[in-house]
Each structure stands twice: as C-alpha cells, then as structure tokens.
Design a protein around this motif. Structure first.
Motif, PDB file in Angstrom:
ATOM      1  N   VAL A 110       0.794  -1.138   0.119  1.00 28.85           N
ATOM      2  CA  VAL A 110      -0.002  -0.184  -0.075  1.00 28.85           C
ATOM      3  C   VAL A 110       0.703   1.250  -0.028  1.00 28.85           C
ATOM      4  O   VAL A 110       0.415   2.288  -0.247  1.00 28.85           O
ATOM      5  CB  VAL A 110      -1.080   0.259   1.345  1.00 28.85           C
ATOM      6  CG1 VAL A 110      -1.901  -1.131   1.046  1.00 28.85           C
ATOM      7  CG2 VAL A 110      -0.133  -0.026   2.740  1.00 28.85           C
ATOM      8  N   TYR A 111       2.000   1.230   0.356  1.00 30.22           N
ATOM      9  CA  TYR A 111       3.012   2.445   0.311  1.00 30.22           C
ATOM     10  C   TYR A 111       3.254   2.931  -0.956  1.00 30.22           C
ATOM     11  O   TYR A 111       3.189   3.861  -1.325  1.00 30.22           O
ATOM     12  CB  TYR A 111       4.347   1.800   1.409  1.00 30.22           C
ATOM     13  CG  TYR A 111       5.404   3.013   1.366  1.00 30.22           C
ATOM     14  CD1 TYR A 111       5.483   3.973   2.372  1.00 30.22           C
ATOM     15  CD2 TYR A 111       6.263   3.101   0.185  1.00 30.22           C
ATOM     16  CE1 TYR A 111       6.377   4.826   2.520  1.00 30.22           C
ATOM     17  CE2 TYR A 111       7.361   4.234   0.532  1.00 30.22           C
ATOM     18  CZ  TYR A 111       7.250   5.023   1.552  1.00 30.22           C
ATOM     19  OH  TYR A 111       8.440   5.876   1.286  1.00 30.22           O
ATOM     20  N   PRO A 157       1.790   2.288  -4.100  1.00 29.95           N
ATOM     21  CA  PRO A 157       0.896   3.221  -4.980  1.00 29.95           C
ATOM     22  C   PRO A 157       0.691   4.397  -4.400  1.00 29.95           C
ATOM     23  O   PRO A 157       0.320   5.472  -5.075  1.00 29.95           O
ATOM     24  CB  PRO A 157      -0.323   2.266  -4.660  1.00 29.95           C
ATOM     25  CG  PRO A 157       0.011   0.824  -4.345  1.00 29.95           C
ATOM     26  CD  PRO A 157       1.220   1.037  -3.712  1.00 29.95           C
ATOM     27  N   GLN A 158       0.902   4.660  -3.079  1.00 27.83           N
ATOM     28  CA  GLN A 158       0.560   6.080  -2.688  1.00 27.83           C
ATOM     29  C   GLN A 158       1.741   6.885  -2.880  1.00 27.83           C
ATOM     30  O   GLN A 158       1.600   7.993  -3.242  1.00 27.83           O
ATOM     31  CB  GLN A 158       0.494   5.870  -0.905  1.00 27.83           C
ATOM     32  CG  GLN A 158      -0.997   5.722  -0.353  1.00 27.83           C
ATOM     33  CD  GLN A 158      -1.946   6.612  -0.699  1.00 27.83           C
ATOM     34  OE1 GLN A 158      -1.908   7.428  -1.608  1.00 27.83           O
ATOM     35  NE2 GLN A 158      -2.802   6.822   0.177  1.00 27.83           N
ATOM     36  N   THR A 215      -3.541  14.920  -1.908  1.00 28.66           N
ATOM     37  CA  THR A 215      -4.350  14.683  -0.780  1.00 28.66           C
ATOM     38  C   THR A 215      -5.630  14.503  -1.217  1.00 28.66           C
ATOM     39  O   THR A 215      -6.516  14.141  -0.557  1.00 28.66           O
ATOM     40  CB  THR A 215      -4.140  15.789   0.211  1.00 28.66           C
ATOM     41  OG1 THR A 215      -4.339  17.069  -0.521  1.00 28.66           O
ATOM     42  CG2 THR A 215      -2.664  15.699   1.079  1.00 28.66           C
ATOM     43  N   SER A 255      -6.459  12.722  -3.934  1.00 27.74           N
ATOM     44  CA  SER A 255      -6.619  11.623  -4.511  1.00 27.74           C
ATOM     45  C   SER A 255      -7.658  10.740  -4.523  1.00 27.74           C
ATOM     46  O   SER A 255      -8.085   9.791  -5.394  1.00 27.74           O
ATOM     47  CB  SER A 255      -5.328  10.798  -4.563  1.00 27.74           C
ATOM     48  OG  SER A 255      -5.154  10.224  -3.250  1.00 27.74           O
ATOM     49  N   GLY A 256      -8.305  10.489  -3.498  1.00 25.33           N
ATOM     50  CA  GLY A 256      -9.078   9.494  -2.913  1.00 25.33           C
ATOM     51  C   GLY A 256      -8.772   8.073  -2.754  1.00 25.33           C
ATOM     52  O   GLY A 256      -9.553   7.296  -2.595  1.00 25.33           O
ATOM     53  N   ILE A 257      -7.337   8.024  -2.834  1.00 25.75           N
ATOM     54  CA  ILE A 257      -6.804   6.692  -2.294  1.00 25.75           C
ATOM     55  C   ILE A 257      -6.558   6.616  -0.834  1.00 25.75           C
ATOM     56  O   ILE A 257      -6.103   7.374  -0.246  1.00 25.75           O
ATOM     57  CB  ILE A 257      -5.433   6.273  -3.224  1.00 25.75           C
ATOM     58  CG1 ILE A 257      -5.630   6.090  -4.601  1.00 25.75           C
ATOM     59  CG2 ILE A 257      -4.765   5.084  -2.443  1.00 25.75           C
ATOM     60  CD1 ILE A 257      -5.199   5.116  -5.098  1.00 25.75           C
ATOM     61  N   TYR A 258      -7.061   5.684  -0.197  1.00 27.97           N
ATOM     62  CA  TYR A 258      -6.918   5.407   1.172  1.00 27.97           C
ATOM     63  C   TYR A 258      -6.199   3.967   1.200  1.00 27.97           C
ATOM     64  O   TYR A 258      -6.438   3.167   0.575  1.00 27.97           O
ATOM     65  CB  TYR A 258      -8.197   5.331   2.079  1.00 27.97           C
ATOM     66  CG  TYR A 258      -8.749   6.595   2.115  1.00 27.97           C
ATOM     67  CD1 TYR A 258      -8.800   7.470   3.360  1.00 27.97           C
ATOM     68  CD2 TYR A 258      -9.519   7.219   0.843  1.00 27.97           C
ATOM     69  CE1 TYR A 258      -9.469   8.689   3.296  1.00 27.97           C
ATOM     70  CE2 TYR A 258     -10.191   8.361   1.117  1.00 27.97           C
ATOM     71  CZ  TYR A 258     -10.157   8.947   2.246  1.00 27.97           C
ATOM     72  OH  TYR A 258     -10.896  10.331   2.445  1.00 27.97           O
ATOM     73  N   THR A 259      -5.369   3.666   2.374  1.00 33.83           N
ATOM     74  CA  THR A 259      -4.738   2.379   2.615  1.00 33.83           C
ATOM     75  C   THR A 259      -5.282   1.921   4.022  1.00 33.83           C
ATOM     76  O   THR A 259      -5.208   2.680   4.901  1.00 33.83           O
ATOM     77  CB  THR A 259      -3.482   2.543   2.336  1.00 33.83           C
ATOM     78  OG1 THR A 259      -2.612   3.475   3.088  1.00 33.83           O
ATOM     79  CG2 THR A 259      -3.085   2.763   0.812  1.00 33.83           C
ATOM     80  N   TYR A 260      -5.276   0.588   4.047  1.00 33.58           N
ATOM     81  CA  TYR A 260      -5.627  -0.325   5.230  1.00 33.58           C
ATOM     82  C   TYR A 260      -4.108  -0.957   5.355  1.00 33.58           C
ATOM     83  O   TYR A 260      -4.029  -1.888   4.533  1.00 33.58           O
ATOM     84  CB  TYR A 260      -6.856  -0.954   5.306  1.00 33.58           C
ATOM     85  CG  TYR A 260      -6.754  -1.740   6.519  1.00 33.58           C
ATOM     86  CD1 TYR A 260      -7.765  -1.263   7.610  1.00 33.58           C
ATOM     87  CD2 TYR A 260      -6.650  -3.082   6.576  1.00 33.58           C
ATOM     88  CE1 TYR A 260      -7.900  -1.940   8.947  1.00 33.58           C
ATOM     89  CE2 TYR A 260      -6.754  -3.730   7.744  1.00 33.58           C
ATOM     90  CZ  TYR A 260      -7.495  -3.125   8.815  1.00 33.58           C
ATOM     91  OH  TYR A 260      -7.636  -3.769  10.081  1.00 33.58           O
ATOM     92  N   VAL A 261      -3.330  -0.926   6.350  1.00 33.39           N
ATOM     93  CA  VAL A 261      -2.223  -1.431   6.305  1.00 33.39           C
ATOM     94  C   VAL A 261      -2.380  -2.939   7.301  1.00 33.39           C
ATOM     95  O   VAL A 261      -2.603  -2.939   8.473  1.00 33.39           O
ATOM     96  CB  VAL A 261      -1.062  -0.651   7.150  1.00 33.39           C
ATOM     97  CG1 VAL A 261       0.213  -1.566   7.136  1.00 33.39           C
ATOM     98  CG2 VAL A 261      -0.905   0.867   6.260  1.00 33.39           C
ATOM     99  N   ALA A 300     -12.676   0.929   9.268  1.00 32.62           N
ATOM    100  CA  ALA A 300     -11.594   1.871   8.263  1.00 32.62           C
ATOM    101  C   ALA A 300     -12.718   2.300   7.032  1.00 32.62           C
ATOM    102  O   ALA A 300     -12.801   3.613   6.868  1.00 32.62           O
ATOM    103  CB  ALA A 300     -10.700   1.215   7.857  1.00 32.62           C
ATOM    104  N   VAL A 302     -14.040   6.245   5.915  1.00 34.46           N
ATOM    105  CA  VAL A 302     -13.849   6.800   4.595  1.00 34.46           C
ATOM    106  C   VAL A 302     -15.147   7.425   4.087  1.00 34.46           C
ATOM    107  O   VAL A 302     -15.357   8.397   3.613  1.00 34.46           O
ATOM    108  CB  VAL A 302     -13.302   5.741   3.576  1.00 34.46           C
ATOM    109  CG1 VAL A 302     -13.244   6.485   2.032  1.00 34.46           C
ATOM    110  CG2 VAL A 302     -11.839   5.402   4.148  1.00 34.46           C
TER     111      VAL A 302
END
Lengths: 440, 384
Positions: free
Chosen positions: A63-64, A66-67, A78, A80-86, A103, A107
């Motif tokens: 997930v790191y 792609p961000q 900020t 972008s609409g992409i969130y990540t769940y680690v 999570a 969102v």
C-alpha cells in the motif's frame, strides 16, 4: 567481455522454446525486475473517478508504493481519493474484516464520496478473507455502493495492472441500470494506459469514421466521470471494446442489458481491422464498406512498399501494444529479421504469432520485457539496424541503431492508421543516414 | 486504526532492502511476486538513488504458493552464484512468502554448501512497520559478517560514515558534506560510506578507521561492535547549526587527539554573517517533520534562532487520515511533500523539503547538516 555477453544471451530462451509465460524468464530462474504490481492500475483508474474513493488493503509495502505513485502523479495528492489499510500479523491470524469495516466507514463518512472501491492485494487474498461479503456488509450498513476488486500479483489471472483496471471496471457494473437507447450510438470501452498514454479515442481513425457516418459516441469509458453519469453507459446501441481492459464490462452489459459488443484493439492485422469495421457497420446499419475497403487496400499497399525497403534488415522489438509476438510476426511479414523479442507474458494470439514466426524461419531470442540488462547487452552485441521499444533514445542512437519509439502507444493509434503510422516511422528511419538522429 | 489517507509507514523489510541497495558485490533474491521488486526499483528512483548490486525476483505465482517451489529458489541461487560470483546472496521474503512458511533456512544452508558463497536468509518482517528497524538489522548483519579481521593501518587518518542510507532525504549530500568537513578540519579521508555507497571490501576494511561517525541511531550497534572488535571510538549524530558543528568537531578532535584546523572557525564565522540576517524569524512558528536525526537537528537549530519549532519524527505511526486541522497556525513547514501539500491546502505557509517522498524524482536535493547544509538552509529561509 564478449564471453560475458555471449553467456548473457545463452541464458535466454528462443521463441521455439516458449511454451508458457514462465519460459520467458529464461534459464536464470529469476528476473532482475518484474511487471509492476496490479495495484498500479488501481491507482491510475482511481484518478478518473471524481467522486469515489479507493481503499486498498494489504501489507505495508503493497500500500506504500501506490501512494508514492499518487504523490508523483498528482498536483494535489491529498485529493486523490486513495486510502490504505495496512495489514499486520494480527490481521493475518484473526482476519481483517472487523478492522476493515471500521476503516471503510471512516472513509465513507465523507459526504463527497459516493462509493468505495475496496481493493485487495496478495496477503489479503492469501488468507482468504471474504472481500465480497465484507463489501456487502459495509454497503448495507452505510447505504453507499462498495465495489469489491480482487487483485493479487501471484494470481495467473491478474498478471499485470491492466487486469486490475479490467476488474475495477467490471466491479462498477452493479450501478448500471437500463437507460433509453440512443439510436446509432456507441460506447468506446477501454483505452490504452501504457506509459501514461494521454489523448482521446475520439481522435482516432475509428472515432473519425464514426463521426463521419453519423454515429454518436455516447461515452468514452473510462474517462473522467462522476458515478451517477456511469449509468448512461447503457444508452448505447453497441459497445466497441477498444482495449482489453473493457471486455469484462462489455460482456456484463451484453448479458444484462442486451448491448452487443465488438472487439477493436490495436493490431497489425489489416484483415482483422477490416472485418471489425464491417461488423460494426452491420450492427449500426452503416454502409461504409467502400471506404473501409479503400483504407484496407491503402494499408496493404503500404505494407508491400515498406517491405521492399526493409527486407532483410535486422530488428529487436518488444513493447505493448499489440502483443509483442504478434508485432514481431508482422515484422517478419515485412521480411525483416527479428533478433530478439521482449515480452512479459503470452497473451491471446501469441501462440499463433509464434507459429507464424517459426514458419517464416525466424527464431529470435526472448527477453523478459522488464529485464533491462539483457536487452542492453543484446543491443550492444547483436547491433540490429532497428529497435522498437522503451529505452533512452540517445543510448540506442549512440550504438548506431535506429530507434523507433513504440508500436502503437497512444489511444488514437487505432485502425488502419495505426499500421500506416508505424510503417511511416519505420520507413523514415530506414531512409535516415546513420548520422541523423531522432526517428520517432 | 491502520487507515492512511497519504503515505503509510514503510515496513522493516523495505528498510532492509533500502539498506542493502547501496552495497556493491552482493546479490539479493526476493522470494515473492514480481510486482514487489518492480515497485522497489521505482522507490529507489523516488529516493534519489539507484541500485548498486544485483537484485532478482522469483516472480512467485499461484501454483507455487499452493504447491511450493523452493526448488526454483535453489536453482536461482545456484545460477546467480555460478554466473556472478557475488560476495554473498541475501534471500528476502515478500509478505506472501512469509505466510506460506517454506523451510527456507535449510534451503539457504544447502545452497551455501553447494555454491561455496554465503547465502543469508533475511528475517520475516514484511508485515512489521518500521523501516528503521530493518535498516538497523542490515547494518548490524553486514558488520557482523564482513568487518571481522583487523587490517593494518598506515599513516593516513580515516573515518567510516555509519548509517548513510537512501531512505533519508539528502543522504548523499549529507555524506558528502561530512566527508568534506573531515578532510578540511582533520585531513581525514573517508574509508567507507556505510551502507549507501560501499563495496563488501570497504566494509571489510572498516577496521582501518581511526574513528566512526554514526550518522543515525540505527548505526549505533555497528559502531559498538566495531569498537569492541577493533577499539575504534565513535561519535554520534550529524551536526546542525554552528554550535552543534563546533561541539561535534571538538568531540572528534578529542578522540583522535588533534584539534580541528583553522578552517572550522573561518567557515563558522562566515556562516554567522549569514545567520545574522535571519533575525526576522524570531518568534515565528515552524512545524518540522522528517527523519529522526534531521528533524531533531533542525528543530534545535531553529530554536537557536528563537523560533518556536515543533519536532515530529516521520517514522512514528502518523495516521494522516485524522491529521489535526489546526495546521494553519504555522509560519513555516519543513517536511516531506505530502505533509507540505496538506499544510498548503489550508494556508499559504512557507515550506522547505527536508524529507522523502518528493514529487520530482530528478529535482535537486539538499542536505542540511554541516556548514554547507547550514548555508543552504539559511538561503532557503531567506528566500521565503
């Protein structure tokens, strides 16, 4: 040094030894780089949806990266609409469903977000959490659509980021509903995403032909769009699938809404292009046979003209689209001598192309498309006259090799014009004196 | 909640691979799907560096995950050992491979026995947050493995730079500046820049150094080990600001029993002239977020200019999805570009990049330690 280079080539398989995609790796049993992860496609497509968010669930590095890509690509990441769940070890042992639901809720609390793509990755897929059920639970609880998208890099069915784009487009199908059909209209489904390709399919030969013959382009999809407008897709009379990423969505629309589809991809087969045009004409009741025949004849003539110029010339090639084996088979049809083909995997049509190559007496080396070092060595050692593929132009030119960019890397490279365009670049490169630079 | 709107924290494994990326003459095999390594290469470009050794991926596929295929890993190790003869082969496991649980330890031992080249299995840590822990592990491992024998010293004064690693913004520029200062103040040359730019031979020769300069906390274990093995003293930290530079240089001088040359005072005097022009910063608020050494060093430096400086270390678990909304109170933000974007969305705060990631891969990077770093920072602050 020569020994080293020759042993570099000795690690490669030849086309005749390729039976499956695994054979492309060669005899070292591993590769110095690979095809970029499917999550890259998720990031690219996310940028096109104005009011959806994407929540990627995976191991930290999955997930790191792609961000980081989002940061590089967008002016304001900020937004972008992409969130990540680690995921951590607890998620692996006990499952991630509960954490993921919390999570996703956080969102979707944002009123600006109309829907959520819930995207899995390797670790999530491996532990077997039920993405579909989790998505359904979240959607029921929050009253907003949640689209599950399965991506895992080890999956044979999801080998690259185009497949992830295809799956995202398929996932969005539930928001469609039947709209009133616009007569004489088409959707252009799918587009090239290679190398940040920009441009519109409307600028292609196909787009121009449709417009000239009074056909309305209902939607070009995916393109920058809000969720509510996607429903409009079902108003078209026909779907023209212009890149494989749109095929699953087209099939669903055929099954659920009775909208037929025609596949019109980048190809070097002028016969296929001709047949596809005629097929579209039949669906839309457009009488463009004469014009299509004229364009086809012109391309055929050009193939024969350019073949006379490049006959016997050596070439190293490999980039998408079309399928590299098909492209190299086309080069052998021009009577060129392909020395190396670079490809990441076999695709539909590769086998036939390989058979054609072997039939023509050609058996080039195969290099994995992401392996830079063997390709550099091959260019230095084999010194072909031409090279088609990604590489720094100056480096290739410095070796006295004529570098012809890519085959068909822009969305508008569709139809006979795409072949004509490549032939023109090949021809002008062949006419160049060695001192001249910049064939592309 | 492990939800992130911007950059999630990197894993221990990522730190290991970043640390290994600068060591020449070794090979690394990643046992996992191919996309992971492809992304890793991209990350190096974003960090302003490139791979200095050979890294390979097995490109593990579904059938291998179900049925196992450690044979291919064995063949790959054999092939690489035979073809490139690296000093050592490191096997790293992607998170997916960790879960399958193949017995790679015995496989690596067998491969080592057969090839005659050290084959080292890196620990499972793809699901653990904390790149700095991975960096610490690799630095310690490489020191343990290669800095074994005591090498003969000559009359040349030498130092090792321990902990220069590509995950830090401006790591290269910082190492260059420290090297310059050591040469200028002590006529001392740099023996090994560890691990961002060194060969295995450089690591082996670390025993020749007269002093170790520990550029970040993660290199402390290595320094202690080198002190135990070879009696080499060490000095911790990178110097930020005039007072710190003076203290740091004097500390080194005490260990090597030599006073810094006059050029130290000359350079500091010139720097003071520049600093005096920064009186307008008095009382201004600064938000600083970067790697531990940089953030702490710059915070102290700005506090020395009578600014209200707030220190945040970016390796800590920052949930940016719930980033506080009172960020408009700051006059300056010194951080990575994600954080800067976040601030600038709310107010027209002045900004200076001091941490990764950055937007422009090939844009200029600055280090802020030492005299040149200080001057660079002063110029940036004046420009705002």
């Amino acid at each position: 040094m020569i020994d080293y280079i020759m042993s570099c080539l000795s690690l490669l398989n030849r086309v005749s030894e390729i039976e499956s995609s695994k054979d492309i790796i060669g005899r070292l049993h591993c590769q110095s780089s690979g095809v970029i992860c499917p999550l890259h496609g998720v990031m690219l497509l996310n940028e096109l949806f104005e009011d959806t968010a994407t929540l990627i669930v995976g191991a930290p590095e999955c997930v790191y990266y792609p961000q980081v890509g989002t940061l590089i690509r967008l002016d304001n990441p900020t937004l972008s609409g992409i969130y990540t769940y680690v995921m951590d070890e607890n998620d692996v042992v006990f499952g991630s469903a509960d954490g993921l639901k919390i999570a996703a809720q956080a969102v979707l609390e944002d009123p600006e977000i109309a829907a959520l793509f819930l995207v899995s990755s390797c670790v999530f897929e491996l532990i077997g959490d039920d993405l579909r059920a989790i998505s359904a639970d979240i959607a029921n609880a929050l009253g907003k659509p949640v689209f599950p998208v399965h991506t895992s890099n080890y999956d044979h069915h999801c080998p690259d980021y185009f497949k992830a784009i295809e799956r995202m487009l398929e996932a969005i199908a539930p928001v469609l509903s039947k709209q009133e059909t616009i007569p004489h209209s088409v959707n252009l489904l799918g587009r090239i995403f290679h190398g940040n390709a920009k441009g519109s399919l409307r600028q292609s030969e196909l787009g121009a032909m449709l417009e000239k013959n009074g056909v309305t382009i209902n939607m070009e999809f995916p393109s920058r769009v809000r969720l509510e407008h996607i429903k409009q897709l079902t108003a078209a009379e026909l779907n023209i699938v212009t890149d494989r990423v749109g095929i699953r969505l087209a099939k669903i629309m055929q099954e659920k809404y009775g909208i037929p589809y025609v596949l019109f991809e980048s190809t070097f087969s002028h016969q296929t292009i001709e047949e596809t045009y005629l097929s579209i004409g039949r669906f839309l009741r457009v009488a463009w046979q004469d014009e299509v025949s004229r364009l086809s004849a012109h391309t055929k003539e050009r193939i024969s003209e350019v073949s006379c110029i490049v006959e016997g010339e050596t070439i190293i090639a490999g980039c998408l689209p079309p399928d590299p084996f098909q492209s190299v088979a086309f080069l052998s049809k021009l009577k060129m001598k392909p020395l190396v083909v670079a490809s990441a995997c076999l695709s539909r049509g590769s086998e036939e192309a390989i058979a054609n190559l072997l039939k023509a007496g050609e058996d080039p080396y195969v290099i994995h498309a992401c392996e830079r070092e063997p390709m550099e060595e091959a260019l230095k050692t084999l010194r072909p006259r031409f090279y088609v593929g990604h590489a720094p132009h100056e480096k290739v030119s410095a070796l006295g090799i004529r570098h012809i960019g890519c085959f068909m890397a822009e969305p508008e490279h569709l139809g006979f014009r795409s072949i004509d365009n490549f032939l023109l670049r090949l021809e002008s490169a062949a006419m160049q004196t060695p001192a001249e630079k910049g064939c592309d | 909640m492990p939800l992130y709107k911007t950059l999630p924290p990197p894993s221990e494994r990522m730190g290991m691979l970043w640390a290994l990326s600068g060591v020449r003459d070794i090979a690394v095999i990643d046992y996992g799907p191919e996309g992971t390594l492809a992304y890793f290469y991209h990350s190096l470009a974003h960090l302003g560096t490139s791979l200095k050794n050979r890294m390979y991926t097995l490109g593990t596929k579904e059938d291998e995950i179900i049925f196992g295929n450690s044979n291919r890993l064995f063949s790959a190790i054999e092939g690489i050992a035979d073809r490139f003869k690296p000093e050592a082969i490191f096997v790293s496991q992607a998170p997916v491979s960790e879960i399958i649980g193949d017995d790679l330890e015995s496989l690596c031992k067998s491969a080592e026995k057969k090839s005659g080249i050290a084959v080292v299995l890196l620990p499972n840590c793809g699901l653990k947050i904390g790149a700095e822990k991975g960096i610490r592990y690799v630095l310690n491992l490489l020191t343990q493995m290669f800095a074994v024998e005591s090498m003969e010293k000559d009359n040349t004064l030498r130092c090792n730079l321990l902990g220069s690693c590509c995950d830090e913004y401006g790591f290269y520029q910082d190492a260059e500046e420290i090297s310059r200062m050591m040469e200028s103040y002590f006529q001392m040359s740099v023996n090994c820049v560890f691990p961002s730019d060194c060969s295995v031979e450089n690591i082996r020769s670390m025993s020749r150094a007269d002093i170790n300069l520990v550029l970040r906390e993660e290199a402390l274990d290595s320094a202690i080990l080198l002190e135990e093995r070879f009696g080499i003293p060490y000095v911790c930290g990178r110097p930020y600001g005039p007072a710190d530079i003076k203290r740091w240089a004097n500390e080194i001088g005490e260990f090597i029993k030599r006073s810094p040359s006059g050029s130290l005072d000359e350079e500091l005097n010139s720097a003071w002239v520049e600093i005096k022009e920064l009186s307008f910063l008095r009382g201004k608020r600064a938000y600083i977020c970067g790697s531990a050494e940089t953030a702490k060093g710059l915070t102290n430096l700005l506090k020395g200019l009578d600014m209200e400086a707030e220190c945040h270390i970016n390796t800590e678990d920052r949930d940016i999805a719930t980033f506080s909304s009172d960020i408009s109170d700051y006059d300056y933000v010194l951080a990575d570009e994600f954080t800067i974007d976040k601030f600038q969305k709310q107010s027209s705060v002045n900004s200076i990049r001091i941490a990764n990631p950055v937007k422009k891969i090939d844009g200029p990077r600055l280090g802020y330690c030492g005299i040149h770093g200080l001057i660079a920072l002063v110029n940036m602050l004046k420009k705002q």
